[in-house]
Design an enzyme around this catalytic site. Sequence first.
Site, short mmCIF file in Angstrom:
data_model
loop_
_atom_site.label_atom_id
_atom_site.label_comp_id
_atom_site.label_asym_id
_atom_site.label_seq_id
_atom_site.Cartn_x
_atom_site.Cartn_y
_atom_site.Cartn_z
N GLY A 108 0.81 -1.22 0.00
CA GLY A 108 0.00 0.00 0.00
C GLY A 108 0.84 1.26 0.00
CB THR A 138 -11.29 3.24 13.10
OG1 THR A 138 -10.24 4.19 12.91
CG2 THR A 138 -11.87 3.42 14.49
CB SER A 164 0.58 -1.08 9.77
OG SER A 164 0.85 -2.44 9.65
CG PHE A 203 7.92 8.74 11.87
CD1 PHE A 203 6.96 9.12 12.80
CD2 PHE A 203 8.91 7.85 12.27
CE1 PHE A 203 6.99 8.65 14.11
CE2 PHE A 203 8.96 7.36 13.58
CZ PHE A 203 7.99 7.76 14.50
CE LYS A 252 2.79 6.69 12.33
NZ LYS A 252 3.26 6.95 11.02
CB ALA A 269 -1.58 12.54 19.17
CB CYS A 328 -2.08 8.76 9.79
SG CYS A 328 -1.24 7.52 8.84
CG PHE A 329 -3.14 13.52 11.38
CD1 PHE A 329 -1.96 12.81 11.57
CD2 PHE A 329 -3.05 14.79 10.85
CE1 PHE A 329 -0.72 13.37 11.25
CE2 PHE A 329 -1.83 15.37 10.52
CZ PHE A 329 -0.66 14.64 10.72
C1 UDX Z 1 0.92 12.06 8.47
C2 UDX Z 1 2.24 12.37 9.21
O1 UDX Z 1 2.73 13.65 8.80
C3 UDX Z 1 3.27 11.29 8.91
O2 UDX Z 1 4.45 11.52 9.66
C4 UDX Z 1 2.68 9.94 9.27
O3 UDX Z 1 3.59 8.92 8.94
C5 UDX Z 1 1.35 9.71 8.56
O4 UDX Z 1 0.45 10.78 8.83
P1 UDX Z 1 0.05 12.39 5.99
O5 UDX Z 1 -1.29 12.12 6.58
O6 UDX Z 1 0.47 11.61 4.79
O7 UDX Z 1 1.18 12.13 7.08
O8 UDX Z 1 0.16 13.94 5.57
P2 UDX Z 1 0.40 15.28 6.41
O9 UDX Z 1 1.32 16.13 5.63
O10 UDX Z 1 0.77 15.05 7.81
O11 UDX Z 1 -1.03 16.00 6.35
C6 UDX Z 1 -2.16 15.51 7.07
C7 UDX Z 1 -3.31 16.49 6.93
O12 UDX Z 1 -3.07 17.68 7.65
C8 UDX Z 1 -3.59 16.93 5.49
O13 UDX Z 1 -4.98 16.96 5.27
C9 UDX Z 1 -2.99 18.32 5.43
O14 UDX Z 1 -3.59 19.13 4.47
C10 UDX Z 1 -3.30 18.81 6.83
N1 UDX Z 1 -2.40 19.91 7.27
C11 UDX Z 1 -1.06 19.70 7.38
C12 UDX Z 1 -2.94 21.16 7.60
O15 UDX Z 1 -4.17 21.35 7.51
N2 UDX Z 1 -2.10 22.15 8.04
C13 UDX Z 1 -0.76 21.97 8.16
O16 UDX Z 1 -0.07 22.92 8.58
C14 UDX Z 1 -0.22 20.71 7.83
P1 ADP Z 2 -1.19 1.84 4.30
O1 ADP Z 2 -1.61 3.24 4.00
O2 ADP Z 2 -1.00 1.57 5.76
O3 ADP Z 2 -0.02 1.37 3.48
P2 ADP Z 2 -3.00 0.42 2.51
O4 ADP Z 2 -4.45 0.15 2.70
O5 ADP Z 2 -2.56 1.37 1.43
O6 ADP Z 2 -2.44 0.89 3.92
O7 ADP Z 2 -2.22 -0.95 2.24
C1 ADP Z 2 -2.38 -2.12 2.95
C2 ADP Z 2 -2.26 -3.32 1.97
O8 ADP Z 2 -2.19 -4.52 2.73
C3 ADP Z 2 -3.45 -3.49 1.02
O9 ADP Z 2 -2.98 -3.46 -0.31
C4 ADP Z 2 -4.01 -4.89 1.38
O10 ADP Z 2 -4.48 -5.60 0.25
C5 ADP Z 2 -2.80 -5.57 2.00
N1 ADP Z 2 -3.13 -6.69 2.89
C6 ADP Z 2 -3.99 -6.71 3.93
N2 ADP Z 2 -3.99 -7.92 4.55
C7 ADP Z 2 -3.08 -8.69 3.89
C8 ADP Z 2 -2.60 -10.05 4.05
N3 ADP Z 2 -3.05 -10.84 5.04
N4 ADP Z 2 -1.67 -10.49 3.18
C9 ADP Z 2 -1.21 -9.70 2.19
N5 ADP Z 2 -1.61 -8.43 2.00
C10 ADP Z 2 -2.53 -7.92 2.83
#
Ligand code: UDX
Ligand code: ADP
EC number: 1.1.1.22
Length: 480
Positions: A10, A90, A127, A158, A216, A221, A272-273
């Site tokens: 993913g 979730t 993950s 990260f 993480k 958070a 994530c958030f």
């Molecule tokens: C986040 C963490 O940054 C990363 O370290 C972790 O591994 C996964 O989660 P991501 O969700 O990919 O990464 O993007 P990020 O750049 O953190 O933005 C998250 C959200 O916050 C976005 O919707 C972005 O637009 C928003 N954001 C970010 C704001 O609204 N204001 C800011 O100043 C920064």
């Molecule tokens: P992330 O953003 O954490 O990388 P994704 O949803 O993009 O999450 O990716 C998770 C991937 O894991 C998906 O492509 C899903 O098909 C794969 N997956 C889930 N369970 C298994 C499993 N048991 N074996 C192999 N692949 C799996």
Amino acid sequence: MVKICCIGAGYVGGPTMAVIAYKCPDIEVAVVDISVPRITAWNSDQLPIYEPGLNGVVKECRGRNLFFSTDVEKHVSEADIVFVSVNTPTKTRGLGAGKAADLTYWESAARMIADVSKSSKIVVEKSTVPVKTAEAIEKILTHNSKGIKFQILSNPEFLAEGTAIQDLFEPDRVLIGGRETPEGQEAVKALKDVYAHWVPDDRILTTNLWSAELSKLAANAFLAQRISSVNAMSALCEATGADVSQVSYAVGKDSRIGPKFLNASVGFGGSCFQKDILNLVYICECNGLPDVAEYWKQVIRINDYQKSRFVNRIVSSMFNTVSSKKIAILGFAFKKDTGDTRETPAIDVCVGLLGDKAWLSIYDPQVTEDQIQRDLTMNKFDWDHPLHLQPMSPATVKQVAVVWDAYQATKDAHGICILTEWDEFKTLDYKRIYDNMQKPAFIFDGRNVVNVEELRKIGFIVYSIGKPLDAWLKDMPALA
Ligand code: UDX
Ligand code: ADP
Ligand code: UDX
């Protein structure tokens, strides 16, 4: 030759493994997934995710020491180090629904590892998982292992989407948590040796398992909390005439606070958030810490508030109704430089406007029509922070058009909402757009990308989060 296998191709597994293969030509990396279309895409010229720089990295090593495969069991059984990077959404039902992480995919991956292994392995949590997941995984592995030894490590990722390759090439830190036994420390060292191919020693931090897992959740958070803090300030700025950009700049100049992650917005999104904070809240509640849980919940409440506030501002500015009015939505991804829409604030804003019977014309440079329609019709799980928004019925789907150009989206529109900060939205010909819109022409900038003064000169009524309000908007009291 060390062999690495990553389960889950993913947003995290794919780019991370591509960079490991790129930086470590002496290591063979196999990325496996149960999803056939995903693996097919990874093996094609159309990678399944859009990420700047990713194509080049994959092209360089695919077929050399990077392989994508659906033969999960073969590659797991051959590997010395197995990363698990499956999805941990979730939970939507049962105990902890709406808060706890759903570890179904994780558990099934762990059972499969135990089943197919014929030699000792290091199993790495990639993950984001609840604290103490490693302990549960360890139990599954050791109870099913037929005497084979497993060492569990936590190595949270990260990277942020849109900058994944850059983040992986030059990480602020790599975090590795392991057991404090000699075997545990040996496993930590083996993983450290992989990253040491390109990451300086002082950036590779080693901790115990629980610290790594919790760090993480804590980092996400804290980051989300900064956005909710500045977004809360943005509401106060609008009420007082302060400018949130000036406030953020002044606050961020304090070296104890720092300038990053202080951009006010329509709300944070991404996979994530919200998920990680809900998970943190659940862990606090389970550990008898309701005050700590309450503290973190507020970060999500403010995020929901910010999204509703944005919708209310649009409706109240446009004479308290958007019914049958065409509204152009510029940007649908949760941030720029990604096609990912998971938890994007655009979903809530669009569903809110559709609830008031608006007609939407949506343009995003990377998100497909299919994805947008799926996101808008999906039955959003009713969290314990309801937005009072209903998912769309099939009849409402007709109110949504997805187009492939900002000019087409805005033609004859009454208003424009900018929901993603794509660079191209900064350089649009706004005079041309204005000329083709209904009047009065409104722009609601949820990402502070447009030049407010210039657009006002053209004739637009402009609302930009946290900026001093147009006289027009001041006269239109926000809806309660
Ligand atoms: C986040 C963490 O940054 C990363 O370290 C972790 O591994 C996964 O989660 P991501 O969700 O990919 O990464 O993007 P990020 O750049 O953190 O933005 C998250 C959200 O916050 C976005 O919707 C972005 O637009 C928003 N954001 C970010 C704001 O609204 N204001 C800011 O100043 C920064
Ligand atoms: P992330 O953003 O954490 O990388 P994704 O949803 O993009 O999450 O990716 C998770 C991937 O894991 C998906 O492509 C899903 O098909 C794969 N997956 C889930 N369970 C298994 C499993 N048991 N074996 C192999 N692949 C799996
Ligand atoms: C604060 C601001 O720092 C300063 O910029 C402003 O002008 C006045 O208020 P002050 O209260 O003098 O300054 O001291 P500060 O160093 O900020 O500490 C405030 C409290 O926070 C102290 O009780 C300190 O012990 C505590 N603190 C500080 C922590 O508990 N943990 C920390 O990491 C930092």
